[in-house]
Design a protein around this motif. Structure first.
Motif, mmCIF file in Angstrom:
data_model
loop_
_atom_site.group_PDB
_atom_site.id
_atom_site.type_symbol
_atom_site.label_atom_id
_atom_site.label_comp_id
_atom_site.label_asym_id
_atom_site.label_seq_id
_atom_site.Cartn_x
_atom_site.Cartn_y
_atom_site.Cartn_z
ATOM 1 N N LYS A 146 0.691 -0.956 -0.186
ATOM 2 C CA LYS A 146 0.242 0.105 -0.020
ATOM 3 C C LYS A 146 1.301 0.811 0.180
ATOM 4 C CE LYS A 146 -3.238 2.794 2.460
ATOM 5 N NZ LYS A 146 -4.574 2.621 4.037
ATOM 6 N N PRO A 147 0.930 2.090 -1.096
ATOM 7 C CA PRO A 147 1.241 3.495 -1.541
ATOM 8 C C PRO A 147 1.304 4.285 0.362
ATOM 9 C CG PRO A 147 0.325 3.367 -2.984
ATOM 10 C CD PRO A 147 -0.165 2.320 -2.450
ATOM 11 N N ILE A 148 2.861 4.626 0.433
ATOM 12 C CA ILE A 148 2.328 5.849 1.889
ATOM 13 C C ILE A 148 2.248 7.359 1.140
ATOM 14 C CG2 ILE A 148 3.676 4.473 3.089
ATOM 15 C CD1 ILE A 148 6.391 5.621 2.582
ATOM 16 N N GLY A 149 2.370 7.590 -0.249
ATOM 17 C CA GLY A 149 2.526 8.869 -0.382
ATOM 18 C C GLY A 149 2.689 8.997 -1.907
ATOM 19 N N SER A 150 3.216 9.639 -2.682
ATOM 20 C CA SER A 150 3.715 9.407 -4.192
ATOM 21 C C SER A 150 4.073 11.245 -4.635
ATOM 22 C CB SER A 150 2.523 9.669 -4.927
ATOM 23 O OG SER A 150 1.437 10.853 -4.661
ATOM 24 N N PHE A 151 4.679 10.910 -5.013
ATOM 25 C CA PHE A 151 5.912 12.261 -5.606
ATOM 26 C C PHE A 151 4.509 13.392 -6.387
ATOM 27 C CE2 PHE A 151 9.566 9.300 -5.133
ATOM 28 C CZ PHE A 151 9.969 10.135 -3.732
ATOM 29 N N SER A 152 5.311 14.734 -6.810
ATOM 30 C CA SER A 152 4.827 15.327 -7.841
ATOM 31 C C SER A 152 4.328 14.833 -9.381
ATOM 32 C CB SER A 152 5.280 16.781 -7.898
ATOM 33 O OG SER A 152 6.369 16.312 -8.372
ATOM 34 N N PRO A 153 3.457 14.524 -9.889
ATOM 35 C CA PRO A 153 4.936 14.583 -11.806
ATOM 36 C C PRO A 153 5.836 15.014 -12.423
ATOM 37 C CG PRO A 153 2.177 14.409 -11.405
ATOM 38 C CD PRO A 153 2.434 15.330 -10.156
ATOM 39 N N ALA A 154 5.741 16.433 -11.922
ATOM 40 C CA ALA A 154 7.473 17.348 -12.898
ATOM 41 C C ALA A 154 8.400 15.863 -11.917
ATOM 42 C CB ALA A 154 6.933 17.657 -11.916
ATOM 43 N N PHE A 155 8.085 15.611 -10.787
ATOM 44 C CA PHE A 155 8.806 15.162 -10.492
ATOM 45 C C PHE A 155 9.878 13.439 -10.648
ATOM 46 C CE2 PHE A 155 11.592 13.151 -6.742
ATOM 47 C CZ PHE A 155 12.756 13.720 -6.641
#
Length: 86
Positions: free
Chosen positions: A54-63
């Motif tokens: 299960k994801p704990i977060g996500s990076f921005s599309p630009a990153f």
């Protein structure tokens, strides 16, 4: 899966510094780095060392685009290797 670390990598490693805001978005401690010259080759159903998928977060599309560019460059320069962990 590319390794994440809270220890500054040696300059010989291909890596990207994860900014404070991206660390917050990704649920990571700051400072953190993403190692981009090696990745784990593992099937998700065999990833017994993961507590959860299960994801704990996500990076921005630009990153994520920036990361993809570094990975592509490392692959083109033959500085990228897959590691099978057992």
């Amino acid at each position: 899966m590319f390794p994440l670390t809270s220890q500054k990598p040696d300059q010989s490693r291909t890596h990207i510094t994860i900014s404070e805001i991206e660390c917050r978005r990704g649920g990571l401690d700051f400072p953190s780095w993403l190692i981009l010259d090696e990745y784990d080759r593992v099937r998700i159903d065999e990833a017994y060392d993961l507590v959860t998928t299960k994801p704990i977060g996500s990076f921005s599309p630009a990153f994520v685009r920036k990361i993809a560019g570094f990975i592509k460059e490392a692959a083109e320069q033959r500085r990228l290797r897959g590691v099978v962990r057992k």
